[in-house]
Motif scaffolding. Structure first.
Motif, PDB file in Angstrom:
ATOM      1  N   GLU A   1     -59.786 -40.605 -64.425  1.00 24.57           N
ATOM      2  CA  GLU A   1     -58.705 -41.325 -63.196  1.00 24.57           C
ATOM      3  C   GLU A   1     -59.585 -42.358 -62.340  1.00 24.57           C
ATOM      4  O   GLU A   1     -59.031 -43.357 -62.032  1.00 24.57           O
ATOM      5  CB  GLU A   1     -58.539 -40.080 -62.358  1.00 24.57           C
ATOM      6  N   LEU A   2     -60.734 -42.299 -62.101  1.00 22.55           N
ATOM      7  CA  LEU A   2     -61.611 -43.330 -61.390  1.00 22.55           C
ATOM      8  C   LEU A   2     -61.552 -44.738 -62.339  1.00 22.55           C
ATOM      9  O   LEU A   2     -61.320 -45.578 -61.749  1.00 22.55           O
ATOM     10  CB  LEU A   2     -62.876 -42.817 -61.207  1.00 22.55           C
TER      11      LEU A   2
ATOM     12  N   GLN B   1     -59.565 -45.535 -64.603  1.00 18.27           N
ATOM     13  CA  GLN B   1     -57.801 -45.924 -64.624  1.00 18.27           C
ATOM     14  C   GLN B   1     -57.700 -46.701 -63.402  1.00 18.27           C
ATOM     15  O   GLN B   1     -57.033 -47.936 -63.414  1.00 18.27           O
ATOM     16  CB  GLN B   1     -57.046 -45.054 -65.199  1.00 18.27           C
ATOM     17  N   TRP B   2     -57.838 -46.167 -62.276  1.00 18.95           N
ATOM     18  CA  TRP B   2     -57.921 -46.648 -60.963  1.00 18.95           C
ATOM     19  C   TRP B   2     -58.600 -48.228 -60.694  1.00 18.95           C
ATOM     20  O   TRP B   2     -58.017 -49.237 -60.399  1.00 18.95           O
ATOM     21  CB  TRP B   2     -58.457 -45.767 -60.051  1.00 18.95           C
TER      22      TRP B   2
ATOM     23  N   GLN C   1     -56.849 -50.631 -62.651  1.00 16.34           N
ATOM     24  CA  GLN C   1     -55.518 -51.101 -62.155  1.00 16.34           C
ATOM     25  C   GLN C   1     -55.918 -52.160 -60.964  1.00 16.34           C
ATOM     26  O   GLN C   1     -55.198 -53.118 -60.553  1.00 16.34           O
ATOM     27  CB  GLN C   1     -54.755 -50.060 -61.596  1.00 16.34           C
ATOM     28  N   ARG C   2     -56.941 -51.669 -60.260  1.00 15.11           N
ATOM     29  CA  ARG C   2     -57.104 -52.401 -58.900  1.00 15.11           C
ATOM     30  C   ARG C   2     -57.920 -53.763 -59.175  1.00 15.11           C
ATOM     31  O   ARG C   2     -57.955 -54.838 -58.423  1.00 15.11           O
ATOM     32  CB  ARG C   2     -58.160 -51.586 -58.138  1.00 15.11           C
TER      33      ARG C   2
ATOM     34  N   TYR D   1     -65.208 -51.718 -62.852  1.00 13.79           N
ATOM     35  CA  TYR D   1     -65.048 -50.557 -63.936  1.00 13.79           C
ATOM     36  C   TYR D   1     -66.442 -50.690 -64.868  1.00 13.79           C
ATOM     37  O   TYR D   1     -66.749 -49.760 -65.749  1.00 13.79           O
ATOM     38  CB  TYR D   1     -63.774 -50.745 -64.836  1.00 13.79           C
TER      39      TYR D   1
END
Length: 172
Positions: free
Chosen positions: A112-113, A115-116, A119-120, A132
């Motif tokens: 989740e981190l 993927q976040w 996206q950011r 990332y």
């Protein structure tokens, strides 16, 4: 199990040298950074973010190697209290199952981190390195640790099934 032998071989040939190189990079970066700032009066901008990314990868790759070698820290007081090898193995299996569940949660959270972070599209301030790059190390380590916990569980279950007497010490 042949799959683990192949993975172990790859880790020994790829990750172990990378860990050594990263360790040297971090040490040299500190020496160069301190020398440049203290003796030459030249601040080296961006060295801190490179070192931070390197240290995160260093720690996570080291955790993978520790899992591979079953060299991670453990507070194993059961063999001190209980002498029956089958009971010790049963407790070890229970502990490994709990560890697998926790590692599974770490895989979910780190994914989740990651993927976040994708996206950011956040980057570091000096070199604009995507965040990332460091965060994927958490996911990588969590996946490998889970894999090696499954290996340990399989080995412990096999050892328990083949245990005939309690006089032979168990090894991991």
């Amino acid at each position: 199990m042949i799959i683990f032998k192949c993975i172990d071989w790859l880790l020994d040939r790829i990750i172990a040298p990378i860990v050594a190189i990263i360790g040297l990079f971090v040490a040299l970066s500190f020496v160069v950074g301190i020398t440049a700032r203290s003796f030459l009066g030249i601040p080296l901008f961006g060295v801190e973010e490179l070192v931070l990314i390197a240290v995160i990868w260093f720690y996570m790759l080291g955790a993978i190697l520790a899992s591979k070698n079953s060299a991670h820290l453990r507070a194993d007081f059961i063999p001190v209290v209980i002498k029956n090898e089958k009971v010790i193995l049963a407790f070890r299996i229970i502990a490994t199952v709990i560890s697998i569940l926790m590692a599974g949660l770490f895989v979910l959270w780190s994914n989740e981190l990651f993927q976040w972070a994708l996206q950011r599209s956040q980057t570091t301030p000096v070199f604009s390195i995507p965040m990332y790059v460091s965060q994927v190390s958490l996911l990588t380590a969590a996946l490998f640790m889970t894999l090696y916990l499954v290996r340990d569980l399989i080995n412990d279950i096999q050892a328990l099934c083949h245990k005939k007497d309690s006089s032979t010490p168990i090894q991991r």
